[in-house]
Design a protein around this motif. Structure first.
Motif, PDB file in Angstrom:
ATOM      1  N   GLY A  53     -13.885 -14.915  10.655  1.00  0.00           N
ATOM      2  CA  GLY A  53     -13.790 -13.826  11.624  1.00  0.00           C
ATOM      3  C   GLY A  53     -15.144 -13.199  11.910  1.00  0.00           C
ATOM      4  N   LYS A  56     -16.996 -15.577  14.129  1.00  0.00           N
ATOM      5  CA  LYS A  56     -16.398 -15.564  15.468  1.00  0.00           C
ATOM      6  C   LYS A  56     -16.792 -14.296  16.226  1.00  0.00           C
ATOM      7  CE  LYS A  56     -12.174 -17.019  17.544  1.00  0.00           C
ATOM      8  NZ  LYS A  56     -10.899 -17.639  17.335  1.00  0.00           N
ATOM      9  N   GLN A  57     -16.833 -13.183  15.513  1.00  0.00           N
ATOM     10  CA  GLN A  57     -17.223 -11.926  16.151  1.00  0.00           C
ATOM     11  C   GLN A  57     -18.688 -11.972  16.559  1.00  0.00           C
ATOM     12  OE1 GLN A  57     -17.202  -8.476  13.688  1.00  0.00           O
ATOM     13  NE2 GLN A  57     -17.143  -7.082  15.402  1.00  0.00           N
ATOM     14  N   PHE A  68     -13.155 -11.141  24.100  1.00  0.00           N
ATOM     15  CA  PHE A  68     -11.891 -11.515  23.466  1.00  0.00           C
ATOM     16  C   PHE A  68     -12.144 -12.168  22.112  1.00  0.00           C
ATOM     17  CE2 PHE A  68      -8.501 -14.656  22.693  1.00  0.00           C
ATOM     18  CZ  PHE A  68      -7.436 -13.786  22.567  1.00  0.00           C
ATOM     19  N   SER A  69     -13.129 -13.047  22.052  1.00  0.00           N
ATOM     20  CA  SER A  69     -13.464 -13.707  20.792  1.00  0.00           C
ATOM     21  C   SER A  69     -13.977 -12.703  19.778  1.00  0.00           C
ATOM     22  CB  SER A  69     -14.505 -14.797  21.041  1.00  0.00           C
ATOM     23  OG  SER A  69     -14.799 -15.464  19.837  1.00  0.00           O
ATOM     24  N   GLU A  71     -13.172  -9.494  19.612  1.00  0.00           N
ATOM     25  CA  GLU A  71     -12.021  -8.707  19.136  1.00  0.00           C
ATOM     26  C   GLU A  71     -11.152  -9.522  18.192  1.00  0.00           C
ATOM     27  OE1 GLU A  71     -11.270  -5.474  19.566  1.00  0.00           O
ATOM     28  OE2 GLU A  71     -13.212  -5.324  20.539  1.00  0.00           O
ATOM     29  N   GLN A  72     -10.993 -10.794  18.475  1.00  0.00           N
ATOM     30  CA  GLN A  72     -10.228 -11.672  17.595  1.00  0.00           C
ATOM     31  C   GLN A  72     -10.925 -11.797  16.239  1.00  0.00           C
ATOM     32  OE1 GLN A  72      -9.775 -15.673  19.079  1.00  0.00           O
ATOM     33  NE2 GLN A  72      -7.602 -15.664  18.552  1.00  0.00           N
TER      34      GLN A  72
END
Length: 102
Positions: A53, A56-57, A68-69, A71-72
């Protein structure tokens, strides 16, 4: 002369704080090791999710400009760290709940 801490040692103090496996106290040593191994694998998995995560952030926020990525990624970090906390405290939670029931 009377000494208050005459016969005690550090294991007496630590043994009073550490949980005693509560309802799982009657398990054999092999079963306890298996429970510990499963919990360790689950903690490593949750840490992996948190690291994934974070990556990804970071990639979504800077390189790709993908909100979006990002926030995911935040959600994965929170989920991973929450899992680590919950799994890490399961022994204590089981002991407290078992102690309340008895």
């Amino acid at each position: 002369m009377f000494l208050a801490a005459d016969k005690g040692d550090i294991t007496t103090i630590i043994g009073g704080i550490a949980p005693d496996w509560g309802p799982f106290g009657s398990l054999g040593n092999e079963a306890r090791v298996m429970v510990e191994v499963v919990m360790a694998i689950a903690i490593l998995l949750c840490l992996g999710i948190a690291i994934w995560g974070a990556a990804k952030q970071r990639i979504g926020a800077t390189a790709l400009r993908d909100t979006f990525s990002a926030e995911q990624g935040k959600g994965l970090i929170v989920a991973g760290l929450t899992g680590v906390f919950i799994i890490g405290s399961l022994g204590t939670l089981f002991t407290i709940v078992y102690g309340m029931a008895v």
